[in-house]
Design a protein around this motif. Structure first.
Motif, mmCIF file in Angstrom:
data_model
loop_
_atom_site.group_PDB
_atom_site.id
_atom_site.type_symbol
_atom_site.label_atom_id
_atom_site.label_comp_id
_atom_site.label_asym_id
_atom_site.label_seq_id
_atom_site.Cartn_x
_atom_site.Cartn_y
_atom_site.Cartn_z
ATOM 1 N N ASP A 246 1.965 -13.927 -1.478
ATOM 2 C CA ASP A 246 3.177 -14.637 -1.066
ATOM 3 C C ASP A 246 4.425 -13.978 -1.647
ATOM 4 N N ALA A 247 4.492 -12.654 -1.526
ATOM 5 C CA ALA A 247 5.625 -11.903 -2.070
ATOM 6 C C ALA A 247 6.916 -12.308 -1.371
ATOM 7 N N PRO A 248 8.038 -12.314 -2.089
ATOM 8 C CA PRO A 248 9.311 -12.686 -1.462
ATOM 9 C C PRO A 248 9.732 -11.649 -0.431
ATOM 10 N N ALA A 249 10.607 -12.070 0.473
ATOM 11 C CA ALA A 249 11.121 -11.149 1.488
ATOM 12 C C ALA A 249 11.801 -9.963 0.806
ATOM 13 N N ASP A 250 11.673 -8.804 1.422
ATOM 14 C CA ASP A 250 12.224 -7.592 0.826
ATOM 15 C C ASP A 250 12.777 -6.694 1.935
ATOM 16 N N THR A 251 13.558 -5.720 1.529
ATOM 17 C CA THR A 251 14.121 -4.769 2.482
ATOM 18 C C THR A 251 13.092 -3.692 2.793
ATOM 19 N N ILE A 252 12.643 -3.657 4.028
ATOM 20 C CA ILE A 252 11.694 -2.628 4.448
ATOM 21 C C ILE A 252 12.106 -2.141 5.832
ATOM 22 N N SER A 253 11.601 -0.987 6.208
ATOM 23 C CA SER A 253 11.954 -0.411 7.499
ATOM 24 C C SER A 253 11.138 -1.047 8.621
ATOM 25 N N TYR A 254 11.593 -0.829 9.822
ATOM 26 C CA TYR A 254 10.912 -1.350 11.002
ATOM 27 C C TYR A 254 9.483 -0.803 11.091
ATOM 28 N N ARG A 255 9.335 0.502 10.870
ATOM 29 C CA ARG A 255 8.000 1.101 10.959
ATOM 30 C C ARG A 255 7.092 0.609 9.840
ATOM 31 N N ASP A 256 7.666 0.401 8.653
ATOM 32 C CA ASP A 256 6.871 -0.142 7.546
ATOM 33 C C ASP A 256 6.299 -1.508 7.905
ATOM 34 N N SER A 257 7.129 -2.332 8.559
ATOM 35 C CA SER A 257 6.662 -3.673 8.911
ATOM 36 C C SER A 257 5.547 -3.606 9.954
ATOM 37 N N LEU A 258 5.680 -2.690 10.920
ATOM 38 C CA LEU A 258 4.630 -2.541 11.924
ATOM 39 C C LEU A 258 3.326 -2.045 11.305
ATOM 40 N N TRP A 259 3.419 -1.068 10.430
ATOM 41 C CA TRP A 259 2.220 -0.538 9.774
ATOM 42 C C TRP A 259 1.574 -1.613 8.892
ATOM 43 N N HIS A 260 2.398 -2.432 8.261
ATOM 44 C CA HIS A 260 1.888 -3.492 7.395
ATOM 45 C C HIS A 260 0.883 -4.364 8.150
ATOM 46 N N TYR A 261 1.253 -4.767 9.357
ATOM 47 C CA TYR A 261 0.357 -5.629 10.128
ATOM 48 C C TYR A 261 -0.739 -4.832 10.825
ATOM 49 N N HIS A 262 -0.442 -3.589 11.214
ATOM 50 C CA HIS A 262 -1.459 -2.765 11.870
ATOM 51 C C HIS A 262 -2.630 -2.487 10.931
ATOM 52 N N SER A 263 -2.364 -2.288 9.658
ATOM 53 C CA SER A 263 -3.401 -1.911 8.690
ATOM 54 C C SER A 263 -4.006 -3.109 7.972
ATOM 55 N N MET A 264 -3.643 -4.298 8.385
ATOM 56 C CA MET A 264 -4.066 -5.511 7.666
ATOM 57 C C MET A 264 -5.444 -5.988 8.097
ATOM 58 N N LEU A 265 -6.299 -6.276 7.113
ATOM 59 C CA LEU A 265 -7.553 -6.960 7.376
ATOM 60 C C LEU A 265 -7.257 -8.405 7.758
ATOM 61 N N GLN A 266 -7.915 -8.886 8.796
ATOM 62 C CA GLN A 266 -7.765 -10.270 9.201
ATOM 63 C C GLN A 266 -9.135 -10.939 9.206
#
Length: 616
Positions: A246-266
């Motif tokens: 539950d990390a607080p919101a942070d400044t990240i790039s658009y591509r970083d956010s896409l990769w974050h969810y693309h590489s996430m185990l669900q």
């Protein structure tokens, strides 16, 4: 008052006159409202219905989300944060935009002082305080979001049917209805805790593997082809992405956010009572707000989790737990030279008992079983259990080459737990109107006979071996689960999907773990069902055992299995004479049907195993 009317009744479309027509209607209703309620009452109604972002409605929910406390215990500066959000609940969200939220809070405090609600000294001291929140992301909407979506879908269908039959239309959002569901919140929370613990531990391990394989570089290269404007700009911004800590919101790039969810185990899990079909725990993903797609309904490669269904078909055909299956690797020339092998490659050779092949999820014997059972019997069994029949005419089905949803496979396993009977899942117990009158009473779905009782009992006896001494044994050794339990692991091609199923006569539990893209996966044993999916069920059942209430309700004993014979040796190595006679008496065992041996090395290995048998 007009804002309240808009929130309570919504707006209708009137073409290009939509805005003026709705405004006039809201003004007229607001005038009537103020003749009935005081300004204080109107404000109370408003605060209990206004949206605060993040799918939150009402100040009590907002207080719990952002400050983890009831609204009547808020301090002045905390209440000012929530009041300030009403102008723009996203722009002044204290988690996403703390600087803007503090500025807005201070403005509210200044207005309070200007209206005589605060002294100038109190205003100055409160404005000097830093913005502090205690964010609680897992509220009821998050923990039950996927389940709620299913309930809402079914409730709307039920209400539409009632409108046709009785001529009375109900609005699920506006008519004060109460919907009573089948969910067991204690079981749901136990499963959510087990899921969070497992995926929070495994995600960093997957991230390290993906970095070592330079997966992101390959992904970005593929994404760059035909990329849109947002991809090319790659703008940095404050983004609130889901994380297990539950990390607080942070400044990240658009591509970083896409990769974050693309590489996430669900993960998804579904737990239901086999005797009634009542859904007791249900979750379709990691976070309903950011990942609303329900993986419980998604069709994914089912892997070895499907094997008990094939073995049930074989029992229907007349095979028995002590029927011996071929365990010598073959080449199936009629299927483009296909040559399946066991997951544990040193387990090849000779023959194995049917019960042992299932307990250890062996591929080569299961392919033999597939041919000896026949496509027609397998198709009939799939249809009886409510499973899709696409691909049943291909022997790769024996290795799990079929796309099946978690909800479908949980229903199928319910037949094993319920003496061969299956029922459709039930989500809603009853619905009452605003006055408490029952307008819909749910009923347990009619049971359908999918399997003979003795077939279901025999599969259960074999699947208990999976848990006690086979691929699911870590649920005993690692999690200390002692109750009588049957289960099955599953691992799809390239470790893209991990499955684990378990059941007692009182509860069927199923879980799936994987990434949204099958190309994102572990490259070794960490991605196996026993390593990746089983711990979710293991952690859940460990909690169930510690709870006297849940243990009594769900962990019921199995019937006696004394009449099921599994006393035969797990392995045997028939002589050449036995092979010749078997081929003469049973044409299905001839090489022309099954294929040819891969090479002479298998023969030699079979010979040495005959002399020195290996225990798995």
């Amino acid at each position: 008052s007009q804002q309240l009317i808009k929130n309570l009744y919504g707006r209708e479309r009137h073409g290009f006159l939509t805005v003026p027509v709705d405004k006039i209607k809201e003004a007229l209703v607001a005038q009537r409202l103020e003749k009935v309620y005081s300004k204080e009452d109107v404000l109370t109604l408003y605060f209990n219905s206004v949206p605060f972002g993040e799918n939150l409605y009402g100040v009590e929910a907002a207080s719990q989300r952002y400050f983890s406390k009831p609204v009547n215990t808020l301090r002045v500066e905390e209440a000012a944060v929530l009041v300030g959000m009403l102008k723009a609940n996203t722009g002044y969200n204290p988690r996403l935009h703390p600087k803007a939220a503090k500025g807005r809070r201070d403005q509210v405090l200044a207005l309070m002082a200007g209206n005589g609600k605060l002294t100038d000294r109190a205003r100055d001291s409160l404005q000097a305080l830093p913005l502090r929140i205690k964010y609680a992301g897992l509220d009821a909407l998050d923990a039950y979001g996927y389940f709620d979506a299913q309930v809402e879908k079914q409730a709307r269908a039920i209400l539409a049917d009632l409108a046709k039959k009785k001529g009375r239309a109900y609005d699920v959002e506006k008519d004060g209805l109460r919907i009573y569901t089948t969910l067991d919140t204690a079981l749901q929370q136990a499963a959510l805790r087990a899921t969070a613990k497992q995926l929070a531990a495994m995600q960093p391990k997957l991230d390290r593997e993906l970095r070592a394989r330079r997966e992101r570089t390959a992904w970005e290269k593929a994404m760059s082809k035909g990329a849109d404007r947002a991809w090319k700009r790659n703008e940095k911004a404050v983004r609130d992405v889901f994380t297990w800590d539950d990390a607080p919101a942070d400044t990240i790039s658009y591509r970083d956010s896409l990769w974050h969810y693309h590489s996430m185990l669900q993960s998804a899990f579904l737990m239901a009572e086999p005797a009634t079909g009542k859904v007791r725990a249900y979750n379709g993903g990691n976070d309903f707000r950011s990942l609303p797609f329900d993986q419980t309904q998604s069709h994914r490669p089912i892997a070895s989790t499907i094997k008990p269904v094939l073995y049930a078909a074989a029992l229907r055909r007349g095979l028995e737990p002590c029927t011996y299956l071929n365990n010598v690797r073959k080449v199936y020339r009629e299927y483009d030279g296909w040559s399946p092998e066991n997951f544990e490659k040193d387990s090849i050779g000779g023959e194995v008992a049917l019960w042992y092949a299932l307990a250890h999820s062996m591929n080569i014997p299961t392919v033999d079983l597939y041919f000896r059972t026949g496509v027609d019997t397998i198709r009939d069994t799939f249809e009886a259990l409510g499973l899709p029949t696409d691909g049943v005419d291909n022997p790769s089905l024996a290795l799990g080459a079929a796309d099946i949803s978690l909800q479908e496979i949980v229903r199928a396993y319910s037949a094993f737990a319920n003496d061969g009977l299956v029922r459709d899942p039930q989500f809603i117990e009853r619905i009452t109107d605003a006055k408490g009158k029952v307008i819909y009473q749910g009923k347990v779905a009619l049971a359908a006979r999918a399997l003979d009782e003795n077939v279901a009992e025999t599969i259960t006896a074999m699947l208990r071996g999976v848990v006690d001494q086979g691929t699911g044994a870590s649920i005993r050794s690692r999690f200390g689960v002692r109750s009588a339990l049957a289960g099955k692991t599953g691992t799809s091609q390239d470790f893209s999907d991990a499955w684990f199923m378990a059941y007692t006569p009182g509860l069927v539990l199923g879980t799936w773990v994987g990434a949204r893209d099958p190309g994102v996966h572990f490259v070794g044993g960490l991605g196996a069902g026993a390593q990746l999916a089983l711990p979710i069920i293991g952690g859940t059942l460990a909690e169930v055992e510690r709870s006297s209430t849940m243990r009594k309700h769900y962990l019921l004993p199995f019937p006696s299995e004394d009449d099921i014979d599994m006393s035969c040796d797990p392995r045997r190595f028939p002589s050449l004479v036995d092979k010749i006679f078997d081929g003469l008496l049973d044409p299905s065992k001839r090489t022309s049907h099954e294929g040819e041996e891969v090479n002479r090395k298998d023969e030699k290995e079979g010979f040495f195993r005959k002399l020195f048998p290996k225990n798995d």
